[in-house]
Design a protein around this motif. Structure first.
Motif, mmCIF file in Angstrom:
data_model
loop_
_atom_site.group_PDB
_atom_site.id
_atom_site.type_symbol
_atom_site.label_atom_id
_atom_site.label_comp_id
_atom_site.label_asym_id
_atom_site.label_seq_id
_atom_site.Cartn_x
_atom_site.Cartn_y
_atom_site.Cartn_z
ATOM 1 N N LYS A 365 -11.543 12.789 21.429
ATOM 2 C CA LYS A 365 -12.549 11.931 21.908
ATOM 3 C C LYS A 365 -13.973 12.526 22.204
ATOM 4 C CE LYS A 365 -8.859 9.484 24.183
ATOM 5 N NZ LYS A 365 -8.249 8.985 25.503
ATOM 6 N N LEU A 366 -14.066 13.618 22.761
ATOM 7 C CA LEU A 366 -15.345 14.318 23.018
ATOM 8 C C LEU A 366 -16.342 14.431 22.034
ATOM 9 C CD1 LEU A 366 -14.360 17.308 25.457
ATOM 10 C CD2 LEU A 366 -15.313 15.112 26.221
ATOM 11 N N PRO A 367 -16.012 14.726 20.839
ATOM 12 C CA PRO A 367 -17.381 14.397 19.827
ATOM 13 C C PRO A 367 -18.044 13.375 19.677
ATOM 14 C CG PRO A 367 -15.276 15.678 18.771
ATOM 15 C CD PRO A 367 -14.868 15.006 20.146
ATOM 16 N N GLN A 368 -17.390 12.245 19.947
ATOM 17 C CA GLN A 368 -18.186 10.748 19.581
ATOM 18 C C GLN A 368 -18.771 10.321 20.957
ATOM 19 O OE1 GLN A 368 -14.863 11.143 18.568
ATOM 20 N NE2 GLN A 368 -13.485 9.585 19.105
ATOM 21 N N ARG A 369 -18.048 10.673 22.067
ATOM 22 C CA ARG A 369 -18.424 10.245 23.351
ATOM 23 C C ARG A 369 -19.369 11.022 24.324
ATOM 24 N NH1 ARG A 369 -12.633 7.988 26.133
ATOM 25 N NH2 ARG A 369 -11.711 6.753 24.284
ATOM 26 N N ALA A 370 -19.425 12.385 23.656
ATOM 27 C CA ALA A 370 -20.244 13.288 24.629
ATOM 28 C C ALA A 370 -21.034 14.081 23.516
ATOM 29 C CB ALA A 370 -19.368 13.975 25.516
ATOM 30 N N ILE A 371 -20.475 14.757 22.747
ATOM 31 C CA ILE A 371 -21.267 15.720 21.987
ATOM 32 C C ILE A 371 -22.309 14.916 20.961
ATOM 33 C CG2 ILE A 371 -20.854 17.604 20.267
ATOM 34 C CD1 ILE A 371 -19.631 18.073 22.987
ATOM 35 N N ASP A 372 -21.828 14.005 19.901
ATOM 36 C CA ASP A 372 -22.779 13.248 19.404
ATOM 37 C C ASP A 372 -24.048 12.633 19.942
ATOM 38 O OD1 ASP A 372 -21.399 13.919 16.964
ATOM 39 O OD2 ASP A 372 -20.360 11.912 16.783
ATOM 40 N N PRO A 373 -23.749 12.004 21.427
ATOM 41 C CA PRO A 373 -24.739 11.457 22.030
ATOM 42 C C PRO A 373 -25.867 12.547 22.492
ATOM 43 C CG PRO A 373 -22.878 10.735 23.257
ATOM 44 C CD PRO A 373 -22.410 11.378 21.763
ATOM 45 N N TRP A 374 -25.229 13.638 22.902
ATOM 46 C CA TRP A 374 -25.826 14.774 23.570
ATOM 47 C C TRP A 374 -26.880 15.366 22.149
ATOM 48 C CZ3 TRP A 374 -27.439 19.813 22.656
ATOM 49 C CH2 TRP A 374 -28.047 20.305 23.658
ATOM 50 N N ARG A 375 -26.214 15.361 21.181
ATOM 51 C CA ARG A 375 -27.253 15.839 20.026
ATOM 52 C C ARG A 375 -28.455 15.111 19.955
ATOM 53 N NH1 ARG A 375 -24.926 19.838 16.759
ATOM 54 N NH2 ARG A 375 -22.631 20.020 16.667
ATOM 55 N N THR A 376 -28.175 13.626 19.868
ATOM 56 C CA THR A 376 -29.222 12.703 19.827
ATOM 57 C C THR A 376 -30.128 12.736 20.759
ATOM 58 O OG1 THR A 376 -27.520 11.209 18.592
ATOM 59 C CG2 THR A 376 -29.628 10.189 19.381
ATOM 60 N N LEU A 377 -29.582 12.905 22.028
ATOM 61 C CA LEU A 377 -30.785 12.970 23.081
ATOM 62 C C LEU A 377 -31.633 14.202 22.989
ATOM 63 C CD1 LEU A 377 -28.727 11.889 26.368
ATOM 64 C CD2 LEU A 377 -30.432 10.476 25.046
ATOM 65 N N GLN A 378 -30.987 15.303 22.626
ATOM 66 C CA GLN A 378 -31.771 16.551 22.571
ATOM 67 C C GLN A 378 -33.048 16.359 21.415
ATOM 68 O OE1 GLN A 378 -30.346 20.039 20.575
ATOM 69 N NE2 GLN A 378 -30.859 21.386 22.265
ATOM 70 N N ALA A 379 -32.525 15.587 20.236
ATOM 71 C CA ALA A 379 -33.525 15.351 19.276
ATOM 72 C C ALA A 379 -34.589 14.361 19.627
ATOM 73 C CB ALA A 379 -32.792 14.882 17.935
ATOM 74 N N ARG A 380 -34.302 13.544 20.641
ATOM 75 C CA ARG A 380 -35.320 12.601 21.148
ATOM 76 C C ARG A 380 -35.881 12.931 22.588
ATOM 77 N NH1 ARG A 380 -31.938 6.769 20.475
ATOM 78 N NH2 ARG A 380 -31.591 7.061 18.236
ATOM 79 N N LYS A 381 -35.682 14.304 22.642
ATOM 80 C CA LYS A 381 -36.167 15.148 23.928
ATOM 81 C C LYS A 381 -35.952 14.364 25.276
ATOM 82 C CE LYS A 381 -39.792 17.437 21.327
ATOM 83 N NZ LYS A 381 -38.786 17.631 20.380
ATOM 84 N N VAL A 382 -34.648 13.893 25.227
ATOM 85 C CA VAL A 382 -34.294 13.377 26.564
ATOM 86 C C VAL A 382 -33.074 14.051 27.279
ATOM 87 C CG1 VAL A 382 -32.898 11.375 27.519
ATOM 88 C CG2 VAL A 382 -34.554 10.850 25.665
ATOM 89 N N LYS A 383 -33.150 14.428 28.553
ATOM 90 C CA LYS A 383 -31.998 15.130 29.135
ATOM 91 C C LYS A 383 -30.853 14.499 29.149
ATOM 92 C CE LYS A 383 -32.706 18.006 32.328
ATOM 93 N NZ LYS A 383 -32.822 18.831 33.651
#
Length: 479
Positions: A365-383
């Motif tokens: 579950k973690l890849p889609q619930r936490a890892i993928d959104p974390w990567r997206t936020l990093q690309a969008r420069k959001v903490k």
């Protein structure tokens, strides 16, 4: 009690459903029952369980496949009898051939699935079939006697092709991003291992519609069965207790027709992905945050977590300030309204959703619930601080279970124990877990920001306790 009135005598197995758990009974079976009331063509569901005990199937068949659904909001209760099921079988008792024969019946138009992430036997990172999975290894070697749902689907489709029967659509109803595409890849990857011509036929003739499903249906307990008896006036070992909210968004791509589920409130769309991501990240991601950190804080149920002002505020922050900002902007979502709806649903004291149930299968579950959104936020420069706290909470949850000598309800249980047991230092144990590529890819090796944020959250939870850590890491940002 609410009850449909259509004639059940003509129900056939137009839909075969694999994975006859509480969620299916409280969701898809309800939609089908309700739309049957207003349709000329009634659709019956035949359920198949491939694992667990035979008790549920035996009880259902003894009751002509009628069961109760008690829907509870914070202030009201609706009781219904669901009448859309036409039969059920349990393959360990009946044999896998009985399931193959059922899927090969000419009238079957849809085979639907609620088999959880691990039931697809895919690698969480590549999202392709895991040929090293023991069930898949068996099925590739012995495809006529499959042990996995994927192997069962391919064998049934092989027989339908051989008999010149029409194909069916395969409808995943699990909380997985792009669940239709994932299922398609798994089925085709398997078919290519055993018969390239069959794989080509499946690719050309079978459809795999994507879906987004939403209803909180906790696993049943003795207490919940007592609720059914009190509300219905009789005991029902097949019944479920769930929230009153339900939602179903479906890609309209069916090769042999479908029920008019929209008459029961479902939504047919051309692209499900934006809705999937919204639900998986804002609802399921928040559930995972509460499952791990709520457990660390000593809470057994989600509604208890929501009564804690620290966890309540943290979940709202996670939804609005992080998960929502990782979504497709074209969704045009009223973020705060949706977040408030989720907070209200999580807070419903009548829905006894255990943190330990949601914590199961975290590696899937973690890849889609936490890892993928974390990567997206990093690309969008959001903490992504709350996401880091989610992951850190998971690390503490796993390490704590290993230190107590407990088995973890996860396909990677053995690997978790092996990695954690190598080290005495808690951060070294955590770092070893972060290097599991099937969950985290190479983030722990090549993304210094990720490692720094997880380490800060992990050590803060360790030194200050989970509630104070959340207050200091998250809530001071939005006092």
């Amino acid at each position: 009690m609410e009850k449909t009135t259509y004639d059940r005598q003509a129900l056939k197995a137009d839909i075969v459903h694999i994975g006859l758990g509480a969620f299916h009974r409280g969701h898809q079976a309800v939609y089908t029952d309700l739309c049957n009331e207003s349709m000329e063509q009634r659709w019956g569901i035949f359920g198949i369980n491939m694992f667990g005990s035979a008790e549920l199937v035996d009880e259902l068949n003894a009751r002509e496949c009628l069961f109760s659904v008690v829907e509870k909001s914070a202030t009201s209760t609706t009781c219904r009898q669901v009448r859309s099921m036409a039969g059920a079988l349990h393959t360990p008792a009946s044999g896998i051939q009985a399931a193959i024969d059922k899927l090969a019946e000419p009238q079957v138009k849809i085979v639907s699935l609620t088999i959880t992430e691990k039931g697809y036997c895919t690698d969480p990172q590549s999202r392709r079939l895991d040929l090293g999975n023991p069930l898949i290894h068996h099925d590739v070697t012995s495809p006529r006697t499959p042990q996995s749902a994927i192997g069962l689907l391919v064998e049934a489709l092989r027989i339908r092709r051989e008999r010149k029967l029409s194909p069916f659509s395969v409808l995943s109803c699990d909380n997985i991003p792009e669940n239709g595409l994932l299922t398609r890849h798994a089925v085709l990857d398997f078919a290519r291992q055993i018969d390239s011509d069959l794989a080509e036929w499946i690719e050309s003739n079978v459809t795999f519609p994507g879906t987004m499903v939403d209803r909180i249906v906790p696993a049943m307990t003795a207490e919940q069965f007592a609720v059914i008896e009190e509300e219905m006036g009789y005991a029902d070992p097949c019944g479920v207790v769930c929230e009153d909210f339900r939602q179903w968004v479906i890609e309209d791509n069916f090769v042999a027709g479908r029920p008019e589920w929209d008459k029961a409130g479902a939504m047919f769309v051309s692209d499900v992905l934006p809705y999937e991501e919204m639900k998986l990240r804002m609802l399921n991601g928040s559930h995972s945050f509460l499952a791990y950190n709520g457990s660390l804080a000593g809470y057994e149920f989600i509604y208890q977590c929501m009564a804690d002002p620290v966890l309540n505020a943290a979940v709202f922050h996670l939804m609005v300030e992080e998960q929502a900002k990782s979504l497709n902007p074209a969704l045009n979502l009223d973020v705060e309204q949706y977040a408030r709806l989720l907070v209200a649903r999580f807070s419903n004291p009548h829905i006894k959703h255990r943190t330990s149930q949601i914590a199961m299968d975290g590696s899937q579950k973690l890849p889609q619930r936490a890892i993928d959104p974390w990567r997206t936020l990093q690309a969008r420069k959001v903490k992504g601080t709350a996401l880091a706290v989610l992951i850190a909470g998971w690390l503490h949850y796993i390490i704590g279970a290993v230190s107590r000598g407990q088995a973890i309800a996860d396909p990677l249980n053995a690997e978790f124990h092996a990695r954690v047991s190598q080290f005495d230092s808690s951060w070294k144990q955590a770092h070893a877990l972060l290097q599991i590529e099937s969950i985290f890819g190479t983030l722990a090796c090549d993304n210094t920001s990720f490692l720094h944020e997880i380490r800060l959250a992990f050590l803060t939870i360790e030194s200050e306790g989970v509630r104070d850590a959340i207050k200091n890491l998250l809530l001071q940002e939005n006092p």
